[in-house]
Each structure stands twice: as structure tokens, then as C-alpha cells.
Design an enzyme around this catalytic site. Structure first.
Site, PDB file in Angstrom:
ATOM      1  N   GLY A 605       0.737  -0.915   0.188  1.00  0.00           N
ATOM      2  CA  GLY A 605       0.271   0.279   0.255  1.00  0.00           C
ATOM      3  C   GLY A 605       1.021   1.484   0.113  1.00  0.00           C
ATOM      4  O   GLY A 605       2.199   1.488   0.282  1.00  0.00           O
ATOM      5  N   GLY A 607       1.025   5.740   0.832  1.00  0.00           N
ATOM      6  CA  GLY A 607      -0.733   6.401   1.362  1.00  0.00           C
ATOM      7  C   GLY A 607       0.558   8.091   1.046  1.00  0.00           C
ATOM      8  O   GLY A 607       1.461   7.756   0.292  1.00  0.00           O
ATOM      9  N   GLY A 608      -0.203   9.127   1.212  1.00  0.00           N
ATOM     10  CA  GLY A 608       0.733   9.993   0.868  1.00  0.00           C
ATOM     11  C   GLY A 608       2.432  10.466   1.945  1.00  0.00           C
ATOM     12  O   GLY A 608       3.088  10.980   0.683  1.00  0.00           O
ATOM     13  N   LYS A 611       4.981   3.944   2.491  1.00  0.00           N
ATOM     14  CA  LYS A 611       4.593   2.990   2.520  1.00  0.00           C
ATOM     15  C   LYS A 611       4.670   2.032   2.983  1.00  0.00           C
ATOM     16  O   LYS A 611       4.849   1.928   4.114  1.00  0.00           O
ATOM     17  CB  LYS A 611       5.391   3.198   0.835  1.00  0.00           C
ATOM     18  CG  LYS A 611       5.637   3.905  -0.612  1.00  0.00           C
ATOM     19  CD  LYS A 611       6.617   3.050  -1.225  1.00  0.00           C
ATOM     20  CE  LYS A 611       6.598   4.203  -2.503  1.00  0.00           C
ATOM     21  NZ  LYS A 611       7.667   3.428  -3.891  1.00  0.00           N
ATOM     22  N   VAL A 612       3.840   0.981   2.687  1.00  0.00           N
ATOM     23  CA  VAL A 612       3.346   0.208   3.494  1.00  0.00           C
ATOM     24  C   VAL A 612       4.087  -1.163   2.850  1.00  0.00           C
ATOM     25  O   VAL A 612       3.628  -1.573   1.344  1.00  0.00           O
ATOM     26  CB  VAL A 612       1.886  -0.236   3.786  1.00  0.00           C
ATOM     27  CG1 VAL A 612       1.351  -0.993   5.316  1.00  0.00           C
ATOM     28  CG2 VAL A 612       1.403   1.040   4.213  1.00  0.00           C
ATOM     29  N   LYS A 626       5.285   0.486   7.847  1.00  0.00           N
ATOM     30  CA  LYS A 626       4.968   1.351   7.353  1.00  0.00           C
ATOM     31  C   LYS A 626       6.772   2.157   7.526  1.00  0.00           C
ATOM     32  O   LYS A 626       6.636   2.593   8.353  1.00  0.00           O
ATOM     33  CB  LYS A 626       3.344   1.680   7.806  1.00  0.00           C
ATOM     34  CG  LYS A 626       2.964   2.947   7.486  1.00  0.00           C
ATOM     35  CD  LYS A 626       1.774   4.089   8.416  1.00  0.00           C
ATOM     36  CE  LYS A 626       2.300   4.753   8.632  1.00  0.00           C
ATOM     37  NZ  LYS A 626       0.832   5.132   9.684  1.00  0.00           N
ATOM     38  N   ASP A 721      -8.295  10.578  10.281  1.00  0.00           N
ATOM     39  CA  ASP A 721      -7.997   9.879   9.005  1.00  0.00           C
ATOM     40  C   ASP A 721      -8.582   9.227   8.606  1.00  0.00           C
ATOM     41  O   ASP A 721      -8.231   8.224   8.159  1.00  0.00           O
ATOM     42  CB  ASP A 721      -7.454  10.270   8.666  1.00  0.00           C
ATOM     43  CG  ASP A 721      -6.858   9.746   7.037  1.00  0.00           C
ATOM     44  OD1 ASP A 721      -8.011  10.482   6.194  1.00  0.00           O
ATOM     45  OD2 ASP A 721      -5.784   9.609   6.163  1.00  0.00           O
TER      46      ASP A 721
END
Ligand SMILES: *[C@@H]1O[C@H](CO)[C@@H](O)[C@H](O)[C@H]1NC(C)=O
Ligand SMILES: *[C@@H]1O[C@H](CO)[C@@H](O)[C@H](O)[C@H]1NC(C)=O
Ligand SMILES: *[C@@H]1O[C@H](CO)[C@@H](O)[C@H](O)[C@H]1NC(C)=O
Ligand SMILES: *[C@@H]1O[C@H](CO)[C@@H](O)[C@H](O)[C@H]1NC(C)=O
Ligand SMILES: *[C@@H]1O[C@H](CO)[C@@H](O)[C@H](O)[C@H]1NC(C)=O
Ligand SMILES: *[C@@H]1O[C@H](CO)[C@@H](O)[C@H](O)[C@H]1NC(C)=O
Ligand SMILES: *[C@@H]1O[C@H](CO)[C@@H](O)[C@H](O)[C@H]1NC(C)=O
Ligand SMILES: *[C@@H]1O[C@H](CO)[C@@H](O)[C@H](O)[C@H]1NC(C)=O
Ligand SMILES: *[C@@H]1O[C@H](CO)[C@@H](O)[C@H](O)[C@H]1NC(C)=O
Ligand SMILES: *[C@@H]1O[C@H](CO)[C@@H](O)[C@H](O)[C@H]1NC(C)=O
Length: 878
Positions: A605, A607-608, A611-612, A626, A721
Site C-alpha cells: 500500500g 499513502g501520501g 509506503k506499506v 509502514k 483520517d
């Protein structure tokens, strides 16, 4: 001006207080009554010290108003002794609760009748014997009378008919004999009790006919629980007049004659159990009973017939039990496709031909038992993975089937037990148990919970019992997860029983007043289990107070405190030793993480800011790692704060933090790996497992996680969020809230520290937040958007179009879809039912209300979703 008014008020309050203190000294009559009672009791709480004032000290379990004793509550204190006639001197008493004291009993003294103000009389789970005094009829203010689980004998006093305020009448599990008293002329009878909601008379030796006069349209009963007696004669047709009925349980009697058709007027019925009687004729068409979730008609003498077709219309049915009732012909395949069906139990009939289960099995079906019939062949849907038993049918003689599982005793799924897996191997000293909350040993408050008319019979149903756990800890104001359920069983009476242990917030023990509070809430039905469990009673095991091993009349303070401290010390040593601790995040080196992730090769994954990656720890446990992107790193102090924050969080609906790494200019978090990905992913995939009910459950899970962050930890957290990509689903589709990347301590913002840059995701973002307001109501807003997304499966976008479109589409008059048909996720559109859709949409809209202060708290959201899920499905079909 203002200041003056308030200081005057303050003075007034002070005056009133001292006035009350002056009168706080107990009335001499009450003191002598208490002394008299106490002289025959052992094990009273240590605060019952005759050289102190009962109201003023105050004694545990005693409450007073103006020096008069109004409450005497001693549940589960292991009181030994008798109730003597002097109890009648406590003439201002409103609550008398001495339940779950197995060595407390004797006869119920006539003096009880002097307690004219008594509202609650709860003596359940003691050892009272002898007949009930007629004087009980003098307690005209009584609303709650629970004498169940004693050894009372003789007949039910007709004077109970005078208790016109009675709401709850529980005489179950005694040795009462004779008929139910019916009024005649000026003599009262139980038919007078038109305000009663509960008649629980099960497990006695009551006899005679059920007199038609007992039931009338004036009655407001919701539960008639008469099973396990010797009632005979027909079921009176007047039963059909009690339209409020939800549970009618007449099984295990000697009732005869035909079932009156009038029963079909009881359209609110959830549970109908007429098993083990001598009923005859044909069962009337029960199709109007659309709310029925459990039907048991077994072991009667009905005329032989094929399976009635109306059975296949009972769309709310969870459990169908029709054993040994001469049914013949083919079993209708539609039975197995009913929307809610879990168990179909049809043993010992004469069904023949081929068993065809149809192609569209109900998704909750898990047990089918058709033993001792004449089935010659079977066509069983390959997708079915529950159990089927066909032992003792002709087909088991064919070589084709003889070795088949259907023809053998199948392994039964083990009953539910609260998992202590994460505590690892650990044991506790005698009488202590591990709390599932923190894996620490403590003395639980425990007892046997008995459900007398459950709608379901699957005692391995994890979701159902986890609901029970959370309803217990939340309603009883305990810490989350501090409930341990074990020894779940179905009894011979088809009741469900479970041992329930509740753990203290902190320390080894509950205080006496806590034990009294819990005992009271569980005995006077303040606690309400999820609806599928039906009515219950709770018999506590005597609580193991510090030092209670020895006779408590020696309540020497010094001995007492030293024994407490020894135990406490033992507890502490144990905590440092064998018992596992709540997980503390581990510090990893960057090298270790490189190894775990195969050099960050498996990205799952992005996100802004991060990275995961997926990785595996050396013990094989899967983790999600993460890694903050360069330039997105937070200051070291914030990163540390975030670790600290995470490590205080421990909730089954929050993704747990396993560890972290902070070196080489990198910041990484190592989290639990949640196997089934994001809610968003599942919605996009159109996974058929995400049916409407499951979506409600996902909403509930994630709401619980958020409520925990907001309200249940010492330093509350605003997530900031919440969105469908931050809600993860584990292997059993339990939802967990993830990603605290943007979280800030709630307390920070209370000091006015609004973060300088707006974070969050467009579409989910509270419009008020854009203006710089930040409170936990911003999370409530985002959560409301997620709720709508569960209905539509559509992503919201900046312009908030989902919200707007939904608001305009709503049609109050659309019973079925609430106007939202066109917007609904096609995947759930054609399902039989969308329970609580209307309420769910209304709740979502409340969450996105402006201004933020109009929105509910997450706790309120949890309660409402629990209501939607817990209340009987079909009643909430919108
Ligand atoms: C009862 O209270 C008195 C006065 O407060 C105290 O001196 C005495 O030790 C107490 N007795 C017990 C058994 O606790
Ligand atoms: C019963 O309660 C009512 C108020 O709830 C009170 O007015 C009445 O006096 C009480 N009856 C008795 C017999 O105490
Ligand atoms: C029902 O109760 C009334 C009043 O006690 C009595 O007169 C009548 O005989 C009873 N009926 C039956 C069928 O027992
Ligand atoms: C029961 O139903 C029958 C048939 O519909 C009707 O004649 C009878 O009056 C009903 N009994 C009552 C008490 O409503
Ligand atoms: C059902 O109740 C209605 C009145 O609410 C009555 O007219 C009807 O006779 C009842 N039916 C039966 C079978 O009792
Ligand atoms: C099943 O039983 C019924 C009634 O006993 C009978 O009429 C029918 O022929 C049987 N069917 C089969 C397939 O044996
Ligand atoms: C078995 O059941 C399926 C689904 O109902 C049906 O399609 C199929 O034809 C049946 N097979 C036999 C041999 O009856
Ligand atoms: C239980 O007790 C509380 C008072 O503490 C009362 O408000 C409530 O109504 C009682 N419940 C029942 C069912 O009587
Ligand atoms: C994910 O969810 C599905 C149901 O959609 C389930 O069958 C599966 O076992 C789950 N677990 C994994 C690891 O995919
Ligand atoms: C939001 O969605 C609507 C409907 O799909 C679309 O017309 C609109 O362009 C979208 N707005 C943005 C900013 O993506």
C-alpha cells in the site's frame, strides 16, 4: 449580579447539606431492625460495624433517605442465615435484594408484608423454602418480584393478583404446585396483573389447566415462560388476545388438544416453543408470525402430514426444530434457503425421497439434522460447509454413502469460550482468573447466566457471544474486554447457560460496593443482553473478598489489611514473572526490518506520507511495516509521542502496534498484519460476504474502535483520517481501525493547538475542520461518510456529492429502501432484508450534521448500531 446569585446558591447548598447530615443519623427503629437481622447473619460486609451509624457510615449495601433505610442490597455476599420477621420494621424500604446467597434462606416471613413501599424484592438464587406468605399481596407498590431459583413449595398465593404495579414476576425454578390462581368474584388472581410484562414460572410442578380467563386483551405480557411444569388440557384460544407477546414457551408440559388458530394473531412472536406436549391435530398456518426466530414443535401427537409450506415463508427463522412429529414426504429445499436460518432439526420423522438442499443456501446455515428418517438419496450443495447428520436413514446403507460423513457422528464445533490466546500459557493462583483485557490475574465477579428462551441454538457462534461480552462490559461500565465467557452449554431444557466472569478495572478485587452494584444491575435486569439471547437470569458465585477464607465475623482490620497486602504483593510478583504483559512495542533495527521485508520487496500500500510493506517476523508472524517517505518525516519528538500513544492503545477493533524503528534517518512502524485488506478494497471487489448484516457489523466494529480512542483511554485520541481505506478487515472480517499517521492527542487540541496544516482526505473531511475547528466530532463526520459508503459502495468526492445525493433521494414512504434503491450497492440490493436501513441512514446523517455539536458521540453511535443489530431483525425491517 451573576456572581452574587451563584454565591447565594452556594450558601443555600451548604445549608441544605448540613441539614441533611443532621438527619443522616439512622432512625432507631431501622437500627434495631438491622441489628436484629444482622444477629442472625454471617459474612455481612465489614462496614456493618455496630458501633457506627448504618446511614451515616454508611454500611455497604444500605442506602437511606432522611435517616430511613430505603435500600438493603446484599447480592452475592455469601450471607448465611435467615430473614426474620423484623425485616418488617424497615417500613421505608423500597429495594430488598439479597440474591445469590446460596446459604441464605429459611421461610419468607409474613412480616415482609409490612414493607408497603417496597418496589423491588429480589431473593433469587438463595435457599428459601416453605410456602409463600399471603401477606406478599400487601406489597402494593411492588414492580419487580424475583423469587426464582429457591426451594419454595406450595401454591402461588392468589394475593399476588393484588400487585397491580407488578412488571416482572419470576417464580421459576422452585417446587411450586397447584394451578395458577385465577380471579373469581372478589377473590383476586393473576389475570388481574394487566401491567405485568413477564410471567416466568418455568421449572416448577404447577398443574391444572391454563384457564382461559388468565389471558385477555387487557394484558401486556411480552414473555410467558411456563415450560417444565405439569400443565394439562388445551392451550386456551384467549392466548391470541395477548398481542404484546414476544415469547411463548409452553414446552415440557402435558398440554393436549389442537393448537388454537388464534395463536396466528400473535404477530410479534419471536420464540414459540410448544415441544414435548401431547398436542394433536394439524399445526395452524403460522405464516402470519413473520417475526418468528425460533420455532420448536417437537414431540407432539400432531396428525401426520407433509412439511407445511408455510414453513418456507418464515424469513426471520434462525432455528427450526420439529423432531418426532410424523412429517412425511420430501423435505422442502426452500427450508435451507431461508435468509436467517442457522439450524434445521428434523430428527425422527418420516421424511423420504431425496434430500435436496436447493442451490441457494441461507448463508448462516450451519447445522442440519435429519436422523431417523427414510431419506433414500441426497443432493447436497457443494458450497455447504456446515454439518449434516443423516444417521439412521436408508441411504446410509448404500455403499455410496456408508462411509460418508453424513452417516457418522460428526464432530461438533466446540462451544464458544473467550479467547485467552494472546495471554500465552499462564495460570493463576486459586480463585483468581486471567482477565482477557490485560492477561493479569484477578478475583473476578462471576456467576452463571441462564438464557431461558434464546432465539438461536448455535453455541459456537463467536459473533453472537462476542456481542454478549461487549454488551456486558459496556452496559456494566467495566473496562473493554474485561469479560470472560466459558462453559457455554445447551441444557436439557434447551436453555443456554454460560459462566460469566467480570474483571475489576484495576487491582485484584472488586470492592464490596462494586460487587453490590454489579449484582443489582444483573439481578434487576438493568443489564439487557442482545435481543437474540432473550430473557435471562444470573446467579452469582459468592464473591471472594480479601480474607474471606476465614469466618468474616473476625473482621479485624489489622489482620485484614496485612492479608490484602500479601495478596497484592503476590500479584505484583506474578505480573513481573510468568503472566504476559500487555504488548509493549518493540524497538527494531533497520537491518532487522530489511530482513523481515526481504529488502522492502513486497509493497502492499501507499499513502501520501508512507509506503506499506508486508514482512514476517522471525517467529513467522506476518506484519505490515509502514515506512515514512523522505520529506514526510515528523520531528523525533512527534514520532516518539506517536509510539507512546500507540502503545497505550489495546482494542480488538484497532490495529495493534508490534514495534517501530527510528534510525538512519528513517521512521518505520511495525503493525499487526490484517489479512483481508481494506474495507474499500472489499467493497470494490464486490465480495459477497459483505452482505448487509456484515456491513452493519463492520460499522459497529469500527465505531467501537473509534469510541475507544475517543472516550475510553486516558489521553483521548482524534484519528483525523477515518475513511474506508483505513478500516481493515481481518480473517473473520472483523473490522479494525488503522493508521494513526495523522493522529494527535486530543488534549493537544484542547489547549487550542490546531495543527497548522489540514490533514485528512477530501470527501471524508469535516467541512468545519477546513475552518480550523478540530474536535473528535471531525472523526464522527468522517465515520458518517463511511456509513453511507457501506450502503452505496461509492467513494465520496470533494464536493460531498454522496451526502447530498442521499439526502435528496430519501423517501420516507418507501418502506423497502427508504428511497435509496437507485443509490444502493447492487451487491446488497437484492438481499431479502436490510434490517434497520432507515435507522442506519438517519444515524449516518446525524454524524454529518452541521454544526458539529449536533453530532452524536462515537459512544452514542456504537449504542445505536448495537440497537439496530441487536433488536430482532424482522421487527426492524426498516
Ligand atoms: C468498628 O468501628 C469502631 C469505631 O469506628 C472501631 O473502633 C472498631 O475497630 C470497628 N470494629 C471493627 C470490627 O471494624
Ligand atoms: C406507592 O407509591 C406511590 C408513589 O409512587 C405513593 O404515593 C404511595 O403512597 C405508595 N403506596 C404505599 C402503600 O406506600
Ligand atoms: C377458570 O377459572 C374460573 C374462576 O376460578 C373457574 O370458575 C373456571 O371453572 C375455570 N375454568 C377451567 C376450565 O378450569
Ligand atoms: C379464536 O378464533 C376463533 C376462530 O377464528 C374465533 O371464533 C374465536 O372467537 C377466537 N377466540 C378468541 C378468544 O378470540
Ligand atoms: C385476530 O384478532 C382480530 C382482532 O384483532 C379478531 O377479529 C380475529 O378474530 C382474531 N383471529 C383469531 C383467529 O383469533
Ligand atoms: C414418501 O412417503 C409418502 C407418504 O408416506 C408416499 O406417498 C410417497 O410415495 C413416498 N415417496 C417416496 C419417494 O418414497
Ligand atoms: C442437485 O441440486 C442442484 C441444485 O439444486 C441441481 O441443479 C441438480 O440438478 C441436482 N442434481 C440431481 C442429480 O438431482
Ligand atoms: C432496576 O433498578 C433501577 C433503580 O436503581 C430502576 O430504575 C429500574 O427500573 C429497575 N429495573 C427494573 C426492571 O425494575
Ligand atoms: C478473507 O475474507 C474471505 C471472505 O470474503 C474469507 O473467506 C477469507 O478466508 C478471508 N481471509 C483471507 C486471508 O483472505
Ligand atoms: C464527484 O462525483 C460526481 C458524480 O460522480 C461527479 O459528477 C463530479 O465530477 C465528482 N467531483 C469530483 C471533484 O471528482
Amino acid at each position: 449580579m451573576r456572581g452574587k446569585v451563584s454565591s447565594r446558591l452556594l450558601l443555600l447548598l451548604l445549608c441544605v447539606t448540613s441539614f441533611q447530615v443532621a438527619f443522616g443519623v439512622t432512625n432507631p427503629q431501622d437500627v434495631s431492625a438491622l441489628n436484629s437481622l444482622m444477629s442472625q447473619w454471617q459474612n455481612v460486609p465489614s462496614s456493618w460495624n455496630q458501633s457506627t451509624d448504618p446511614c451515616d457510615a454508611p454500611w455497604d449495601g444500605i442506602q437511606c433517605t432522611n435517616g430511613r433505610v430505603t435500600q438493603l442490597l446484599l447480592p452475592a455476599m455469601n450471607i448465611k442465615g435467615k430473614l426474620n420477621d423484623d425485616v418488617g420494621l424497615l417500613t421505608e424500604l423500597q429495594y430488598l435484594v439479597i440474591s445469590s446467597n446460596p446459604n441464605f434462606g429459611g421461610s419468607l416471613p409474613a412480616g415482609i408484608g409490612k414493607l408497603q413501599k417496597l418496589m423491588n424484592l429480589i431473593l433469587q438464587g438463595c435457599s428459601f423454602s416453605g410456602t409463600l406468605p399471603l401477606e406478599i399481596g400487601n406489597l402494593r407498590n411492588l414492580t419487580f418480584l424475583a423469587l426464582n431459583s429457591n426451594k419454595f413449595s406450595g401454591s402461588i398465593p392468589y394475593t399476588i393478583g393484588l400487585l397491580s404495579n407488578l412488571y416482572w414476576l419470576d417464580l421459576a425454578d422452585n417446587q411450586l404446585t397447584g394451578p395458577i390462581p385465577i380471579s373469581s368474584g372478589t377473590t383476586p388472581g393473576l389475570d388481574f396483573l394487566v401491567n405485568a410484562r413477564h410471567f416466568h414460572f418455568n421449572k416448577n410442578q404447577l398443574s391444572g389447566t391454563l384457564n382461559a380467563t388468565l389471558f385477555s386483551s387487557n394484558m401486556n405480557l411480552i414473555h410467558i415462560i411456563f415450560d417444565g411444569n405439569n400443565f394439562s388440557g388445551p392451550i386456551p384460544d384467549t392466548i391470541g388476545l395477548v398481542k404484546t407477546l414476544e415469547i411463548l414457551q409452553l414446552d415440557n408440559n402435558q398440554l393436549s388438544g389442537d393448537i388454537p388458530t388464534n395463536i396466528t394473531n400473535l404477530t410479534g412472536l419471536n420464540v414459540l416453543n410448544l415441544a414435548n406436549n401431547q398436542l394433536t391435530g394439524l399445526v395452524p398456518n403460522l405464516a402470519p408470525l413473520t417475526n418468528l426466530s425460533s420455532l420448536d414443535l417437537s414431540n407432539n401427537s400432531f396428525a401426520s402430514s407433509t412439511a407445511p409450506t408455510w414453513l418456507t415463508t418464515l424469513n426471520s427463522l434462525y432455528t427450526l426444530t420439529m423432531e418426532n412429529v410424523q412429517l412425511t414426504g420430501q423435505i422442502p429445499p426452500e427450508l435451507f434457503t431461508l435468509a436467517q436460518i442457522q439450524q434445521v432439526l428434523l430428527d425422527s420423522n418420516r421424511f423420504n425421497g431425496t434430500l435436496d438442499m436447493g442451490s441457494n443456501l441461507g448463508q448462516y446455515l450451519e447445522k442440519v439434522s435429519i436422523r431417523n428418517n427414510s431419506i433414500a438419496d441426497a443432493n447436497i450443495t457443494s458450497s455447504y460447509n456446515g454439518s449434516i447428520s443423516l444417521i439412521n436413514n436408508p441411504l446410509c446403507q448404500f455403499p455410496k454413502y456408508s462411509n460418508n460423513l453424513y452417516c457418522q457422528n460428526q464432530q461438533i464445533l466446540p462451544p464458544y469460550t473467550t479467547s485467552l490466546a494472546r495471554c500465552g500459557p499462564a495460570s493463576c493462583p486459586n480463585s483468581q482468573m486471567l482477565s482477557p483485557r490485560n492477561c493479569i490475574c484477578a478475583y473476578p465477579f462471576s456467576g452463571l447466566m441462564v438464557f431461558r428462551a434464546p432465539s438461536f441454538k448455535d453455541i459456537s457462534d463467536t459473533a453472537m457471544f462476542q456481542e454478549l461480552e461487549s454488551s456486558l462490559w459496556s452496559q456494566l461500565a467495566l473496562a473493554p474486554n474485561s469479560v470472560y465467557i466459558s462453559d457455554v452449554a445447551i441444557t436439557g431444557d434447551k436453555y443456554i447457560e454460560a459462566n460469566v466472569a467480570l474483571f475489576p478495572m484495576s487491582g485484584l478485587y472488586f470492592s464490596a460496593s462494586e460487587v453490590i452494584r454489579l449484582g443489582f444491575d444483573l439481578n434487576n435486569q438493568t443489564y439487557q443482553p442482545p435481543a437474540m439471547f432473550g430473557p435471562y437470569y444470573f446467579i452469582q458465585y459468592p464473591y471472594q473478598f480479601p480474607g474471606s477464607g476465614s469466618s468474616s465475623s473476625i473482621s479485624n482490620g489489622a489482620i485484614r489489611s496485612s492479608s490484602i497486602s500479601k495478596r497484592v504483593i503476590a500479584g505484583i510478583v506474578l505480573d513481573d514473572g510468568s503472566a504476559p504483559q500487555p504488548k509493549v512495542p518493540k524497538r527494531f533495527t533497520f537491518e532487522e526490518l530489511e530482513k523481515f521485508t526481504g529488502n522492502f520487496s513486497h509493497e502492499i500500500g501507499e499513502g501520501g506520507c508512507a509506503k506499506v510493506y508486508r514482512g514476517y517476523l522471525t517467529n513467522g508472524e506476518a506484519v505490515a511495516i509502514k515506512r515514512a517517505k523522505q520529506g514526510s518525516m515528523q520531528g523525533a519528538q512527534y514520532f516518539n509521542k506517536e509510539i507512546e500513544l500507540h502503545s497505550t492503545v489495546n482494542h480488538k477493533n484497532i490495529v495493534g502496534l508490534v514495534g517501530f524503528c527510528h534510525e538512519r534517518g528513517e521512521q518505520l512502524l511495525v503493525c499487526e498484519y490484517i489479512s483481508n485488506g481494506t474495507l474499500r478494497g472489499k467493497l470494490e471487489e464486490g465480495d459477497p460476504h459483505l452482505d448487509w448484516r456484515r456491513r452493519l457489523q463492520i460499522a459497529l466494529d469500527s465505531a467501537r474502535g473509534l469510541a475507544y480512542l475517543h472516550e475510553l483511554i486516558r489521553e483521548p485520541i482524534i484519528h483525523r483520517d477515518i475513511k474506508s481505506t483505513n478500516i481493515l478487515l481481518d480473517d473473520s472480517l472483523t473490522a479494525k481501525v488503522a493508521d494513526f499517521g495523522f493522529s494527535k492527542l486530543d488534549v493537544d487540541t484542547q489547549n487550542g493547538h490546531v495543527p497548522s496544516k489540514v490533514v485528512g482526505t477530501p470527501g471524508y473531511l469535516d467541512p468545519g475542520y477546513l475552518n480550523g475547528e478540530l474536535s473528535n466530532k471531525a472523526d464522527v463526520y468522517s465515520f458518517g461518510v463511511v456509513m453511507l459508503e457501506l450502503i452505496t459502495a461509492r467513494l465520496p468526492n470533494e464536493t460531498g456529492y454522496t451526502v447530498r445525493d442521499i439526502k435528496t433521494a430519501i423517501d420516507q414512504y418507501d418502506q423497502e429502501y427508504y428511497g435509496l434503491r437507485a443509490m444502493m450497492d447492487p451487491k446488497i440490493l437484492n438481499q431479502a432484508k436490510h434490517i434497520g436501513l432507515r435507522k442506519f441512514v438517519q444515524l449516518a446523517l446525524a454524524c454529518i450534521e452541521e454544526p458539529a455539536s449536533n453530532r452524536p458521540s462515537m459512544n452514542e453511535v456504537v449504542n445505536e448500531i448495537e440497537n439496530i443489530l441487536g433488536t430482532n431483525d424482522s421487527m426492524l425491517h426498516l
